[in-house]
Every structure is written in C-alpha cells, then in structure tokens.
Design a protein around this motif. Sequence first.
Motif, PDB file in Angstrom:
ATOM      1  N   UNK A 155      31.643  12.006 -29.922  1.00 13.65           N
ATOM      2  CA  UNK A 155      30.338  11.764 -30.237  1.00 13.65           C
ATOM      3  C   UNK A 155      30.310  12.536 -31.619  1.00 13.65           C
ATOM      4  N   UNK A 159      29.391  11.218 -35.056  1.00 13.61           N
ATOM      5  CA  UNK A 159      28.198  11.555 -35.704  1.00 13.61           C
ATOM      6  C   UNK A 159      28.515  12.039 -36.992  1.00 13.61           C
TER       7      UNK A 159
ATOM      8  N   UNK B 155      24.732  15.925 -36.085  1.00 14.72           N
ATOM      9  CA  UNK B 155      25.981  15.108 -35.944  1.00 14.72           C
ATOM     10  C   UNK B 155      25.888  14.752 -34.375  1.00 14.72           C
ATOM     11  N   UNK B 156      25.466  15.630 -33.536  1.00 12.11           N
ATOM     12  CA  UNK B 156      25.474  15.181 -32.063  1.00 12.11           C
ATOM     13  C   UNK B 156      24.786  13.979 -31.833  1.00 12.11           C
ATOM     14  N   UNK B 158      23.177  11.825 -33.655  1.00  8.26           N
ATOM     15  CA  UNK B 158      23.720  10.437 -34.415  1.00  8.26           C
ATOM     16  C   UNK B 158      25.005  10.110 -33.523  1.00  8.26           C
ATOM     17  N   UNK B 159      25.770  10.769 -33.559  1.00  7.41           N
ATOM     18  CA  UNK B 159      27.040  10.398 -32.790  1.00  7.41           C
ATOM     19  C   UNK B 159      26.768   9.871 -31.479  1.00  7.41           C
ATOM     20  N   UNK B 160      26.052  10.552 -30.751  1.00  8.10           N
ATOM     21  CA  UNK B 160      25.605  10.067 -29.111  1.00  8.10           C
ATOM     22  C   UNK B 160      25.049   8.732 -29.257  1.00  8.10           C
ATOM     23  N   UNK B 161      24.130   8.393 -30.100  1.00  7.23           N
ATOM     24  CA  UNK B 161      23.582   7.169 -30.374  1.00  7.23           C
ATOM     25  C   UNK B 161      24.806   5.900 -30.642  1.00  7.23           C
ATOM     26  N   UNK B 162      25.553   6.383 -31.224  1.00  6.47           N
ATOM     27  CA  UNK B 162      26.612   5.567 -31.534  1.00  6.47           C
ATOM     28  C   UNK B 162      27.494   5.268 -30.171  1.00  6.47           C
ATOM     29  N   UNK B 163      28.006   6.476 -29.599  1.00  8.66           N
ATOM     30  CA  UNK B 163      28.753   6.276 -28.483  1.00  8.66           C
ATOM     31  C   UNK B 163      28.004   5.525 -27.369  1.00  8.66           C
ATOM     32  N   UNK B 165      25.448   3.575 -27.742  1.00  7.93           N
ATOM     33  CA  UNK B 165      25.468   1.988 -28.054  1.00  7.93           C
ATOM     34  C   UNK B 165      27.017   1.315 -27.668  1.00  7.93           C
ATOM     35  N   UNK B 172      25.809   9.393 -22.622  1.00  4.24           N
ATOM     36  CA  UNK B 172      26.033  10.667 -23.901  1.00  4.24           C
ATOM     37  C   UNK B 172      24.897  11.032 -24.526  1.00  4.24           C
ATOM     38  N   UNK B 176      23.565  14.789 -24.579  1.00  2.38           N
ATOM     39  CA  UNK B 176      23.400  15.781 -25.689  1.00  2.38           C
ATOM     40  C   UNK B 176      22.131  16.378 -25.895  1.00  2.38           C
TER      41      UNK B 176
END
Lengths: 188, 188
Positions: A155, A159, B155-156, B158-163, B165, B172, B176
């Motif tokens: 993540x 991110x 960061x978390x 945004x990253x969690x939305x990517x992961x 997805x 995830x 977060x």
Amino acid sequence: MAGAATGSKDMAASRLLGVFREHGYDGASLAELSKATGLGRSSLYHHFPGGKEDMAKAVFDHIHEWMEISALAPLREPGDPAERLQKMINAIDRYYVGGYERCLLGSFVLGGSRGRFQPQLKSSFSGLIKALAALAVEAGASQEQGFERAEEAVVQIQGSLVVSGGLDDPAPFRRVMERLPRLILGRS
Amino acid sequence: MAGAATGSKDMAASRLLGVFREHGYDGASLAELSKATGLGRSSLYHHFPGGKEDMAKAVFDHIHEWMEISALAPLREPGDPAERLQKMINAIDRYYVGGYERCLLGSFVLGGSRGRFQPQLKSSFSGLIKALAALAVEAGASQEQGFERAEEAVVQIQGSLVVSGGLDDPAPFRRVMERLPRLILGRS
DNA sequence: ATATCTGAACCGAACGATCGGTACATATCT
DNA sequence: AGATATGTACCGATCGTTCGGTTCAGATAT
C-alpha cells in the motif's frame, strides 16, 4: 545459449512497457508502440496476434518475470532477512528510478482498463504481498502480523508513487523506501 | 436562495467526474461525457469552450470544492481532534464507497495526462497534507512529525485504493481507514 | 401592450485526423 | 521450397472538434 530463448519477444515487451507506463493503456497508441519497438504494425501483429491487449499481456508477463527474478528471488534466498529485504528494496528503487517513474500496475488499476487485466493485477499484487509476508514471519511476526505488514508495505509503495507523482517530488517515495525495513521486520 | 448560483455547471461537473473516474482522461470519450451529462456534444462545448481539457479542469474544481467542504472543513472546526478527524474519514469513506470507487487524482497522476494537470494535482495533494498536518500538530505532534504523519496518511489512502482495486477487494482500504486515527493523532 | 432584438442554451450532422486492426506481396532465413 | 518475418497500403470505426441552425426567456423599443 540455453535459457536465452526469450530474446526478441522479451526485448519488444520491455519497449512496450515503457509506452504503456507513460501513457496508460488507452493512451498508448499503435503508432507509438510501433515506433518504440522499431517494429512495423504488421510485425507487431505477427508477434502479438491479439493486438494491443496481447501486447499488454506480454508486458504483464515481462513484469511478472522481473518481479520474480529481481524482487522476489532475493527474499527467498538464505541469509540475513534484513539484507535480503534491502536487496529487494534496492531493486524496487531502481525500477521506479527513485520515484520518478510510474507504476504500470497502478496505472492499469486506476485507468479505464482494469476489468480487462484484473487476473494479472490480482496475481501480481498478491504475489508480492505473500512474499513480503513470508519474510516478515521469518523475522518473527505472526502469520497475521506478517500479512498485515506486507499489505501495508505494498500500500505504501503504491501510494507513495501516486503522491510523488502528484506532487512532482520524489521525496514521499524515498521516505517510504526508508521506512520499509522497519515496517516489514518489526519495530525494534 | 442565496448561494445556489453554481447550479447547472456544477451538476454537469459531477456527472463528468463519474466518467473520468471510471475511464481515466484518455479513456473518457465525448460520446460518454455527452451521454452522462445529458448534453449534446456541442452543448458541452458551449459550457466548456476549451473542450475535453476544460471539462477535466471543471471536474478538478468540483473535487476541490468537495474536499474543502466535506473533508477539510471538519478538520478546522473547534472541538475534539479525534471527532473532527473521524468526520473527515467518514467523508472519504463515503466518497470512495468503502474502497470500491477509484480516485480521479490518482488516475490522472498515473495516466498519460499527468503533465496537463500537474498544478491542480499538486494543489490538491498538498492541501490535503497540510490540513492533516495541522490537525496532527494540534493533537500534540511537532511540526515535522505532523507533516510526516499527514504525508503517510495520504500515501496510505492512495495506496490502499490502488491495492484494493488491484485485488478487487475493499479490505486494504478499510484497514487503512481504521488505522488513520492512530496514525494522525499518535500512537497512544 | 406588442413588436423587435439579443444572447444563452441547446442540438445533430459533419469535419479531418487518428484509432486499432487487416490483407497481401515481398523479403529473409533454413 | 517453405516457414517466418516485415513493409505498404488500406479498412471501417471512432476520436475530439466545429458548424449551421433552432429554441426561448428576457431586455428594449415603440
């Protein structure tokens, strides 16, 4: 010359990767894919009969191979967990050029083409998480802790690439790279 | 009926947002933008003379306004920091529908159209980070700590939305969201 | 009051360009 | 000769954009 059979196709895939990385799936045109590979349109269709989608699949294979060899293999070697993790972190740092390069996986997840490549995306992300979780467990975490730490690590990597890209500043990515060892191996 | 003057343009922008969110900038076609807004092609050009790029800019304004009103305003209210933060977290959770919806900012960062919208992206991300940092400082963190926590929070998210997805699994993102209060307000 | 004018909002049709994809003849190699 | 590889020319579809033209509420003029 035993295992070098992947030659030309692999070379093409790495050039294609650059275009997809920069423009996303929808934004990558056959004209640019052709220019980047140096192959004419029909040559591309000779090597990738399924067209653009096939090219993207090949790029996924290319990424999968890179991840297996450069990022995951060090995690599975014998030796000090901290050192092995650092090898992987260095590989990732190099791959994203210190935070200046986009992530193709993320681009495909957030772009309009998610559905088309969901299996590959899922496999890539979960493979990465599993490998990191195994290392965390080896370093003393419980199964559950290990999985949580690994998921958080992925993540944060993803991110930070988004945030660094948005701010046009590699610092967030760099800070995550520095935090990773403590995050995976534990707080001590 | 004082401040209701933003009506039709704002309505259109919110419809456009949905299309850009789902398909990305390159993937969003005029045909779909027209269908989603209910406006004919040329009507769109009447309201957004700059064409597609102008529509995207309007969507950024729409997001900026939403962020200011729904996410950032609670952070600036008087009262218990934990409660105010929770209001913002709830707003974000609602906005991303528990992790099932993509982030347009992330999509534009990772897509091929980053350069065109870099100023808007930078402003959105840094505004969010600054507001969260201020709250962290209010909750007892140093200036430096506050900024670091806020950056990590974004960061978390945004990253969690990517992961989420990529894995096609909202867990995830949910995790977060649960971690955020402790991350911003401190470990105790 | 009513005729005239104005301008914002809207539309579908059509533009040139480019899209992803194909057909086919010609190379290049074994 | 026969398979593999490539370049050229081309396809219909769709792209973002522009054009000519209609509708209609409200200002202006008489």
